[in-house]
Design an enzyme around this catalytic site. Structure first.
Site, PDB file in Angstrom:
ATOM      1  N   ASN A 194       0.865  -1.184   0.000  1.00  0.00           N
ATOM      2  CA  ASN A 194       0.000   0.000   0.000  1.00  0.00           C
ATOM      3  C   ASN A 194       0.896   1.226   0.000  1.00  0.00           C
ATOM      4  O   ASN A 194       1.520   1.539   1.013  1.00  0.00           O
ATOM      5  CB  ASN A 194      -0.896  -0.030   1.255  1.00  0.00           C
ATOM      6  N   LYS A 247       0.055   4.265  -0.196  1.00  0.00           N
ATOM      7  CA  LYS A 247      -0.585   5.449   0.410  1.00  0.00           C
ATOM      8  C   LYS A 247      -0.391   6.667  -0.517  1.00  0.00           C
ATOM      9  O   LYS A 247      -0.369   6.502  -1.730  1.00  0.00           O
ATOM     10  CB  LYS A 247      -0.034   5.723   1.809  1.00  0.00           C
ATOM     11  N   HIS A 271      -9.422   0.855   5.123  1.00  0.00           N
ATOM     12  CA  HIS A 271      -8.123   1.132   5.771  1.00  0.00           C
ATOM     13  C   HIS A 271      -8.359   2.165   6.877  1.00  0.00           C
ATOM     14  O   HIS A 271      -9.137   3.104   6.706  1.00  0.00           O
ATOM     15  CB  HIS A 271      -7.126   1.664   4.746  1.00  0.00           C
ATOM     16  N   GLU A 288      -6.713   4.633   7.920  1.00  0.00           N
ATOM     17  CA  GLU A 288      -6.455   6.035   7.552  1.00  0.00           C
ATOM     18  C   GLU A 288      -7.634   6.589   6.755  1.00  0.00           C
ATOM     19  O   GLU A 288      -8.020   7.747   6.913  1.00  0.00           O
ATOM     20  CB  GLU A 288      -5.145   6.128   6.758  1.00  0.00           C
ATOM     21  N   GLU A 294      -5.210  -5.099  10.729  1.00  0.00           N
ATOM     22  CA  GLU A 294      -4.218  -4.034  10.885  1.00  0.00           C
ATOM     23  C   GLU A 294      -4.510  -3.252  12.162  1.00  0.00           C
ATOM     24  O   GLU A 294      -5.320  -2.311  12.141  1.00  0.00           O
ATOM     25  CB  GLU A 294      -4.291  -3.080   9.691  1.00  0.00           C
ATOM     26  N   GLY A 349       2.535   2.150  10.676  1.00  0.00           N
ATOM     27  CA  GLY A 349       3.515   3.230  10.514  1.00  0.00           C
ATOM     28  C   GLY A 349       4.247   3.619  11.787  1.00  0.00           C
ATOM     29  O   GLY A 349       4.928   4.639  11.825  1.00  0.00           O
ATOM     30  N   SER A 369       3.470  -2.256  10.286  1.00  0.00           N
ATOM     31  CA  SER A 369       4.925  -2.262  10.532  1.00  0.00           C
ATOM     32  C   SER A 369       5.590  -3.585  10.164  1.00  0.00           C
ATOM     33  O   SER A 369       6.529  -4.018  10.849  1.00  0.00           O
ATOM     34  CB  SER A 369       5.227  -1.880  11.990  1.00  0.00           C
TER      35      SER A 369
HETATM   36  C1  PEP Z   1      -0.647   0.046   5.859  1.00  0.00           C
HETATM   37  O1  PEP Z   1      -0.625   1.170   5.387  1.00  0.00           O
HETATM   38  O2  PEP Z   1      -1.584  -0.699   5.586  1.00  0.00           O
HETATM   39  C2  PEP Z   1       0.450  -0.360   6.730  1.00  0.00           C
HETATM   40  C3  PEP Z   1       0.386  -1.537   7.281  1.00  0.00           C
HETATM   41  O3  PEP Z   1       1.492   0.526   6.905  1.00  0.00           O
HETATM   42  P1  PEP Z   1       2.933   0.208   7.578  1.00  0.00           P
HETATM   43  O4  PEP Z   1       3.408  -1.099   6.995  1.00  0.00           O
HETATM   44  O5  PEP Z   1       3.781   1.359   7.180  1.00  0.00           O
HETATM   45  O6  PEP Z   1       2.713   0.092   9.047  1.00  0.00           O
END
Ligand code: PEP
Length: 236
Positions: A7, A9, A94, A96, A161, A167, A199
Site C-alpha cells: 500500500n 498510500k 483502511h 487512515e 491491521e 507506521g 509495521s
Molecule cells: C498500511 O498502510 O496498511 C500499513 C500496514 O502501513 P505500515 O506497513 O507502514 O505500518
C-alpha cells in the site's frame, strides 16, 4: 494462496516507476508458486503501474473507492475507474481512510459491493485502537467490524491491521496476532485469505508470516522500497 500487498498510500510520482521495474524484475525470483504480489499505488499512477505489471507476477489495486459508479463526488474515484485503469483489487476500510471519511459500516458495505460489482477483489481492513486493546476489547471490536463482509467471506481478502501498529514500528505479540487471526477464521470460515498489516518489515516478516492463519501481509512503508518489499515476499 499467499499474498504480499504493498500500500503506497499518498507516495509516488512518475519517478517511482523505476522502483516498480525493480519489483517486477525481483518478483520473478521472489514470488514462489502460489504467491501473489500486489501493488496499490496512488490513483494517479495506477494505469502506468498496471501497464508495467501486465504479464508479470504482480497485480495492482486501488487504495479506496466511492460506492457509486460515477457522479458528483469531487475528489473520489469509483471501482469502475480503478478497474478501467487496470486494477484487480481495491483496499476498503483502511484505518487512515476510515478516520478521514468517517465511513459507517453501511457505507463500507456499499463500497465492498461496488468493488465486487466491477469484478475486483476487496481487501477489507479491520483493526482496533490502542485504547481498545488496552481495554481488552480488541477481539470484540475486530470481529464486530467483520460483520460487513461476513456474508461474502468467500469473495474477499481480510487484513488485520491494528491501528496502533500502522507506521509506528510497533507490532503485536505473536500470540496476539495468532489469537486475532483464529477469531477471524472462526467467524469467517476457511475461505478468505487473512493478512496481517502494521509495521511489517524484512526483519520481522518471517516470524509474522508463519503464525497460524496468517496468509500474507499488507505492507505500507516497506513496500515503497523495492528491495524491502521483495525481501518480505521472500520471507513467505
Ligand atoms: C498500511 O498502510 O496498511 C500499513 C500496514 O502501513 P505500515 O506497513 O507502514 O505500518
Amino acid at each position: 494462496m499467499a499474498l504480499v500487498i504493498g500500500n503506497w498510500k499518498m507516495h509516488g510520482t512518475s519517478a517511482s516507476l523505476a522502483e516498480v521495474g525493480q519489483i517486477i524484475d525481483g518478483a520473478e525470483a521472489a514470488a514462489k508458486d502460489g504467491m501473489q504480489m500486489v501493488i496499490c499505488p496512488p490513483a494517479t499512477l495506477l494505469r502506468e503501474v498496471s501497464a508495467a505489471c501486465r504479464n508479470t507476477k504482480i497485480q495492482t489495486g486501488g487504495q479506496d473507492c466511492h460506492q457509486d459508479p460515477s457522479g458528483a463526488h469531487t475528489g473520489c474515484v469509483s471501482a469502475e475507474m480503478l478497474a478501467d485503469a487496470g486494477a484487480s483489487y481495491c483496499v476498503i476500510g483502511h484505518s487512515e481512510a476510515r478516520e478521514r471519511s468517517g465511513d459507517s459500516d453501511r457505507t463500507l458495505s456499499a463500497k465492498v459491493e461496488a468493488v465486487l460489482r466491477t469484478g475486483l477483489v476487496p481487501i477489507f481492513c479491520v483493526g482496533e485502537s490502542l485504547e481498545q486493546r488496552q481495554d481488552l476489547r480488541a477481539v470484540e471490536v475486530v470481529t464486530g467490524q467483520l460483520d460487513v463482509v461476513a456474508d461474502k467471506a468467500d469473495q474477499v481478502i481480510v487484513a488485520y491491521e491494528p491501528i496502533w501498529a500502522i507506521g509506528t514500528g510497533l507490532t503485536p505479540k505473536e500470540d496476539d496476532i495468532a489469537e486475532m487471526h483464529k477469531a477471524m477464521r472462526d467467524k469467517l470460515g476457511a475461505q478468505p485469505p487473512l493478512l496481517y498489516g502494521g509495521s511489517v518489515k524484512p526483519g520481522n516478516a518471517a516470524e509474522i508470516l508463519r503464525i497460524d492463519n496468517v496468509g500474507g501481509a499488507l505492507v505500507g512503508g516497506a513496500s515503497l522500497v523495492a528491495k524491502d518489499f521483495l525481501a518480505i515476499a521472500r520471507s513467505i
